[in-house]
Design a protein around this motif. Sequence first.
Motif, mmCIF file in Angstrom:
data_model
loop_
_atom_site.group_PDB
_atom_site.id
_atom_site.type_symbol
_atom_site.label_atom_id
_atom_site.label_comp_id
_atom_site.label_asym_id
_atom_site.label_seq_id
_atom_site.Cartn_x
_atom_site.Cartn_y
_atom_site.Cartn_z
ATOM 1 N N TRP A 100 63.138 58.726 -66.241
ATOM 2 C CA TRP A 100 63.594 57.603 -65.420
ATOM 3 C C TRP A 100 65.106 57.482 -65.349
ATOM 4 O O TRP A 100 65.644 56.409 -65.061
ATOM 5 C CB TRP A 100 63.000 56.299 -65.968
ATOM 6 C CG TRP A 100 61.508 56.250 -65.877
ATOM 7 C CD1 TRP A 100 60.723 56.774 -64.897
ATOM 8 C CD2 TRP A 100 60.611 55.623 -66.801
ATOM 9 N NE1 TRP A 100 59.395 56.515 -65.147
ATOM 10 C CE2 TRP A 100 59.286 55.809 -66.312
ATOM 11 C CE3 TRP A 100 60.789 54.915 -67.994
ATOM 12 C CZ2 TRP A 100 58.168 55.314 -66.979
ATOM 13 C CZ3 TRP A 100 59.666 54.429 -68.661
ATOM 14 C CH2 TRP A 100 58.373 54.622 -68.154
ATOM 15 N N LYS A 101 65.816 58.582 -65.615
ATOM 16 C CA LYS A 101 67.283 58.505 -65.631
ATOM 17 C C LYS A 101 67.859 58.150 -64.266
ATOM 18 O O LYS A 101 68.902 57.492 -64.161
ATOM 19 C CB LYS A 101 67.884 59.821 -66.131
ATOM 20 C CG LYS A 101 67.484 61.066 -65.353
ATOM 21 C CD LYS A 101 68.077 62.304 -65.992
ATOM 22 C CE LYS A 101 67.624 63.590 -65.306
ATOM 23 N NZ LYS A 101 66.193 63.865 -65.506
ATOM 24 N N ASN A 102 67.195 58.582 -63.202
ATOM 25 C CA ASN A 102 67.636 58.270 -61.853
ATOM 26 C C ASN A 102 66.709 57.237 -61.233
ATOM 27 O O ASN A 102 65.486 57.430 -61.202
ATOM 28 C CB ASN A 102 67.645 59.532 -60.985
ATOM 29 C CG ASN A 102 68.615 60.573 -61.510
ATOM 30 O OD1 ASN A 102 69.724 60.253 -61.920
ATOM 31 N ND2 ASN A 102 68.190 61.832 -61.499
ATOM 32 N N LYS A 103 67.281 56.167 -60.735
ATOM 33 C CA LYS A 103 66.474 55.079 -60.195
ATOM 34 C C LYS A 103 65.565 55.560 -59.074
ATOM 35 O O LYS A 103 64.412 55.140 -58.958
ATOM 36 C CB LYS A 103 67.383 53.960 -59.691
ATOM 37 C CG LYS A 103 66.612 52.743 -59.171
ATOM 38 C CD LYS A 103 67.537 51.672 -58.650
ATOM 39 C CE LYS A 103 66.735 50.520 -58.067
ATOM 40 N NZ LYS A 103 67.609 49.467 -57.496
ATOM 41 N N SER A 152 64.165 58.265 -71.032
ATOM 42 C CA SER A 152 65.494 58.521 -70.478
ATOM 43 C C SER A 152 65.472 59.707 -69.523
ATOM 44 O O SER A 152 66.100 59.681 -68.457
ATOM 45 C CB SER A 152 66.487 58.787 -71.619
ATOM 46 O OG SER A 152 67.766 59.094 -71.114
ATOM 47 N N LYS A 185 68.650 47.278 -69.925
ATOM 48 C CA LYS A 185 69.278 47.670 -68.665
ATOM 49 C C LYS A 185 69.264 49.166 -68.438
ATOM 50 O O LYS A 185 69.150 49.638 -67.307
ATOM 51 C CB LYS A 185 70.707 47.129 -68.615
ATOM 52 C CG LYS A 185 70.775 45.608 -68.522
ATOM 53 C CD LYS A 185 72.199 45.120 -68.321
ATOM 54 C CE LYS A 185 72.208 43.605 -68.146
ATOM 55 N NZ LYS A 185 73.586 43.089 -67.940
ATOM 56 N N LYS A 186 69.409 49.930 -69.523
ATOM 57 C CA LYS A 186 69.373 51.382 -69.368
ATOM 58 C C LYS A 186 69.181 52.024 -70.741
ATOM 59 O O LYS A 186 69.323 51.379 -71.779
ATOM 60 C CB LYS A 186 70.659 51.900 -68.724
ATOM 61 C CG LYS A 186 71.914 51.660 -69.553
ATOM 62 C CD LYS A 186 73.146 52.226 -68.840
ATOM 63 C CE LYS A 186 74.407 52.000 -69.673
ATOM 64 N NZ LYS A 186 75.599 52.560 -69.014
ATOM 65 N N ASP A 194 66.453 47.546 -61.410
ATOM 66 C CA ASP A 194 67.430 48.347 -62.142
ATOM 67 C C ASP A 194 67.216 48.303 -63.656
ATOM 68 O O ASP A 194 67.943 48.958 -64.398
ATOM 69 C CB ASP A 194 68.854 47.849 -61.847
ATOM 70 C CG ASP A 194 69.252 48.081 -60.397
ATOM 71 O OD1 ASP A 194 68.772 49.077 -59.821
ATOM 72 O OD2 ASP A 194 70.025 47.276 -59.853
ATOM 73 N N GLN A 195 66.238 47.533 -64.103
ATOM 74 C CA GLN A 195 66.062 47.314 -65.534
ATOM 75 C C GLN A 195 64.683 47.785 -65.999
ATOM 76 O O GLN A 195 63.871 48.270 -65.210
ATOM 77 C CB GLN A 195 66.260 45.826 -65.846
ATOM 78 C CG GLN A 195 67.633 45.303 -65.437
ATOM 79 C CD GLN A 195 67.758 43.795 -65.613
ATOM 80 O OE1 GLN A 195 66.790 43.055 -65.465
ATOM 81 N NE2 GLN A 195 68.958 43.348 -65.946
ATOM 82 N N PRO A 211 59.552 49.998 -65.529
ATOM 83 C CA PRO A 211 60.764 49.665 -64.782
ATOM 84 C C PRO A 211 60.548 48.462 -63.871
ATOM 85 O O PRO A 211 59.478 48.299 -63.280
ATOM 86 C CB PRO A 211 61.033 50.929 -63.940
ATOM 87 C CG PRO A 211 60.205 52.009 -64.560
ATOM 88 C CD PRO A 211 59.017 51.315 -65.141
ATOM 89 N N SER A 219 70.301 55.224 -73.354
ATOM 90 C CA SER A 219 71.413 56.141 -73.595
ATOM 91 C C SER A 219 71.015 57.527 -73.096
ATOM 92 O O SER A 219 69.927 58.015 -73.422
ATOM 93 C CB SER A 219 71.740 56.210 -75.085
ATOM 94 O OG SER A 219 72.109 54.938 -75.567
ATOM 95 N N ARG A 278 62.121 56.804 -60.050
ATOM 96 C CA ARG A 278 61.163 55.897 -60.686
ATOM 97 C C ARG A 278 60.130 55.443 -59.660
ATOM 98 O O ARG A 278 60.463 54.848 -58.649
ATOM 99 C CB ARG A 278 61.876 54.684 -61.279
ATOM 100 C CG ARG A 278 62.899 55.030 -62.332
ATOM 101 C CD ARG A 278 63.743 53.819 -62.697
ATOM 102 N NE ARG A 278 64.966 54.226 -63.381
ATOM 103 C CZ ARG A 278 66.033 53.451 -63.520
ATOM 104 N NH1 ARG A 278 66.020 52.205 -63.024
ATOM 105 N NH2 ARG A 278 67.109 53.889 -64.139
#
Length: 391
Positions: A164-167, A161, A100-101, A14-15, A11, A103, A170
């Motif tokens: 690291w789904k929530n920033k 996913s 960027k994210k 945000d990316q 990470p 799915s 991370r």
Amino acid sequence: MIFRELHTIYPVGDQFQILHEAKSAFAYYQDHRVDLITGEKTIAPLGQWFHELSKRTFDSTQKKRVTHVFYELGELIELKSFSNELLAIDIEYKRELVVKKFSPIGKALKLSEVSSVSKSRYKKAFDRVQDSLQRGDCYQINLTFPSVYSFSEYKVEEFYSSLWKNKEARAPYAHATFIPLWNKLYLSNSPECLFQARSFEHKLSLWSMPIKGSLKCEGAVTDEQWHKLSSCQKNQGELYMITDLIRNDLSRISSPYSKVIKKKAPLKVPNILHQYSLIAVELSPKTNLLDVLVALFPGGSITGAPKKKVVSLIKDIEGEKRGFYTGSTIIQNGSLQAASINIRSSEICFNSKTLIYSAGGGITLKSDLEGEYDEMNLKKYSFINTLSDLI
């Protein structure tokens, strides 16, 4: 699809940065190496790879390079002992891209615990550590144990996913590498820095940030919680002891003495409040990666003090290899020249559908069995609960 090939991801804000299309990739053992692209095994003394590391500096020309050094390499450095274990993975990539994210997978991964250390086994090891401390063999030993989990059919990216789904979940030194040849994923959400380097004006600045001390903290950090952690004599003693060890390790690299920039500061990770220190040193820009590894690795926070003695004690008391866990991952990609300490880290084998995750903590004369056992489990579930739902 990139996630089916050999790749490394980490990470950035945000990316996510993804390094892929390996130019070269080798797994190193003491007397041979394995090409992770072709599977070919060749005789190659480890000294040849060390020679390559001695040519690798920390300037921005070092790009798309990822080096995983496993804990057992630290044993070899400290004890000069022979090892049959995997010692390092060194990869140079051709390409990189930004995602960027991911799915969303819709629901958390399902893990089922297969095995973990029993309270009685932990007590036996804890008592042996206390015996060593009381004899004066050492001042602190980091005692750790693995847990094994099983899972069903999941894709590599589903682990990314889910973790690291929530920033806010991370960690600063989070990363992962997938090795298709072994169908294995090395997944880390590490908050800890072995070193970070930056070159400027013909100088090299290098710093380390050891973590010691843990307190359960599920929401925002309160003044009361920070006071409770930072005023604990046991946690403070651990941190100051390891800070001094690393200050000395950094000073071994070159003639300038290192300096303690932060003696104690808070660090929040999922469900845990830690404390850390910051130690820095100014070095010659000609300083190479081998110089730094020999001085710093394995990290003092995951061994104890004095380092050489406790590495020997850990090998005897734990009785199991650590592998990726408490090793370090070095990413050299332009301005990013950094190495993690791989806590909150797991090895995931898709062939056997198992995940191995280890946790532990520093033991001193002020430690008590219940507190240390609880801290080990707190660190275990900080990672496991972020990644999955337990069955």
